[in-house]
Design an enzyme around this catalytic site. Structure first.
Site, PDB file in Angstrom:
ATOM      1  N   ASP A 217      17.091  23.297 -30.190  1.00 45.79           N
ATOM      2  CA  ASP A 217      17.933  24.442 -29.956  1.00 45.79           C
ATOM      3  C   ASP A 217      18.055  25.620 -31.322  1.00 45.79           C
ATOM      4  OD1 ASP A 217      18.803  24.209 -27.482  1.00 45.79           O
ATOM      5  OD2 ASP A 217      19.985  22.346 -28.028  1.00 45.79           O
TER       6      ASP A 217
ATOM      7  N   ASP B 210      15.119  26.130 -20.632  1.00 49.45           N
ATOM      8  CA  ASP B 210      15.767  27.029 -21.246  1.00 49.45           C
ATOM      9  C   ASP B 210      15.124  27.221 -22.571  1.00 49.45           C
ATOM     10  OD1 ASP B 210      17.165  24.698 -19.996  1.00 49.45           O
ATOM     11  OD2 ASP B 210      18.871  24.752 -21.025  1.00 49.45           O
TER      12      ASP B 210
END
Length: 439
Positions: free
Chosen positions: A121, A180
């Site tokens: 991330d 994502d």
């Protein structure tokens, strides 16, 4: 890195009636936005950042290596941009704080590398550093962090698979990729521009191409997770992690993809990425319920009533505006702009809560884990036990809409600070900033 500035370009090509603010929810102009953000800054414990709220709208705070910790400081930078665009008045309350100083202060203590469990991330983590670099091109801390995070993401790339790894697995050959991660790719372009390392750009393009080939169904909907065999590079399974079922479509994941592929077209000019974003966007809009409220999952049962997701709504509104900017067809521009405003109006009617600390309610962080009906930092948040939360929308939209309008295409090292993906809070602040500047 992935910033919101890209979408802002869209507003420069919106129809005149939209540019004048018609059809845009008036809540986007509310002084509550800066007031709530300042209150959250003052209430934040030392070295903790908001991620999502409890059921009463009170923020819950998390330590620096939580994947969502970059969203809130990026929101502070976005308010600085909004003040520059719109000016500070008693009505808009943008003069109640020095947003740049707060953004810099709130960035202190954020991770400068991908160690300590940050994992994949890194794009979201880089938001405030990208914002700072757009203001001070010589900031060595920002440059070092962006390059370190980009190198960590590149180290997760496997050429046989053609993707960067999302979640780690105890099975050494199980290589998992989530939709994502399309939101991480702009970080690689930013670092490539800073360093001249074109391998980072090649990795981003390979990841997007592989995702385009394997994550998207023939009808334009998506799977959340694709498993590959790292030894052979072949697909072994397609499933959901946060959606209703393996055959349904998780709304936030679909929105990630729409934004990610539109942004990849902006960064590369590859028409395949544009067509992919268009196909996904059309599926999304064609499958909205009559009231226009984005559900947590399009395939979830209607009885009992399925929850909405304000993070998916604000993210897709931002994505559609970015897509409208990229689409050369005037009819396409109108389709995406109309869709963005429809979604934005619907979620504002449902989720605007003046009494909440977040800008919007009705966020679904992780429905399978019973974490929903919340505010979210990347709406205004999405998180899950696997650190796969999508909170970037809030700050990304605001930055993109607000900055793009003034700069005419964005600033930053990659020709427009990218998108973060923050959702509600930023989206609302961003659109509000852009629209206000026309008034």
């Amino acid at each position: 890195m992935l910033s919101v500035l890209t979408t802002v370009l869209l507003l420069g090509s919106l129809p005149a009636q939209i540019a004048l603010g018609q059809g845009i929810p008036q809540e986007l102009f509310s002084p509550l936005s800066p007031q709530k953000v300042l209150a959250t800054y003052r209430a934040s414990p030392s070295q903790q950042w908001p991620q999502f709220t409890d059921g009463a709208g009170r923020w819950l705070f998390y330590p620096p290596r939580t994947w969502t910790s970059g969203f809130f400081p990026a929101t502070l930078y976005a308010l600085n941009t909004r003040r520059q665009l719109c000016g500070a008045t008693d009505a808009n309350q943008l003069g109640i704080a020095d947003w740049l100083a707060l953004g810099r202060a709130n960035s202190q203590g954020l991770p400068l590398d991908a160690g300590g469990g940050v994992g994949h991330d890194v794009g979201f983590m880089s938001f405030p550093f990208v914002e700072e670099l757009a203001i001070n091109h010589q900031n060595q801390t920002a440059i070092s962090s962006i390059n370190s995070l980009a190198n960590a993401l590149a180290a997760r790339f496997d050429a046989r698979v053609g993707c960067t790894r999302s979640w780690d697995s105890s099975n050494p050959v199980d290589f998992q990729v989530i939709i994502d991660n399309m939101m991480n790719l702009e970080l690689l372009f930013v670092s490539a521009d800073l360093t001249g390392n074109q391998n980072l750009r090649r990795i981003a393009i390979a990841h997007a191409t592989t995702t385009m080939n394997n994550h998207i169904r023939p009808d334009g909907s998506t799977w959340h997770v694709v498993h590959y065999n790292q030894t052979t590079g072949g697909v072994t399974r397609k499933r959901t992690a946060q959606g209703y079922s393996d055959s349904s479509t998780w709304a936030r994941g679909q929105a990630w993809g729409i934004y990610g592929f539109a942004n990849m077209h902006r960064l590369t000019g590859d028409a395949n990425f544009l067509r992919t974003s268009q196909r996904m966007a059309r599926w999304f809009l064609n499958n909205l319920p009559q009231d226009g409220v984005v559900p947590w999952d399009f395939g979830a049962p209607l009885n009992p009533p399925r929850p909405a997701d304000s993070s998916a709504a604000t993210l897709v509104a931002n994505a559609l505006l970015l897509l409208a900017r990229q689409d050369p067809d005037p009819a396409g521009k109108k389709e995406w702009t109309d869709g963005a405003l429809r979604v934005l109006n619907s979620i504002t009617r449902l989720g605007w809560r003046p009494q909440w600390q977040s800008l919007l309610s009705n966020g679904t962080v992780n429905r399978p884990a019973n974490n929903y009906l919340t505010g979210i930092v990347y709406v205004d948040s999405e998180s899950d036990d696997d650190d796969d939360v999508d909170d970037t929308e809030t700050n990304s939209v605001m930055r993109e809409l607000a900055s793009g309008l003034v700069i005419g295409g964005g600033g930053g090292t990659s020709g427009g600070r990218g998108v973060g993906a923050t959702y509600t809070a930023l989206l609302m602040v961003a659109i509000s900033a852009v629209a206000s500047s026309f008034l």
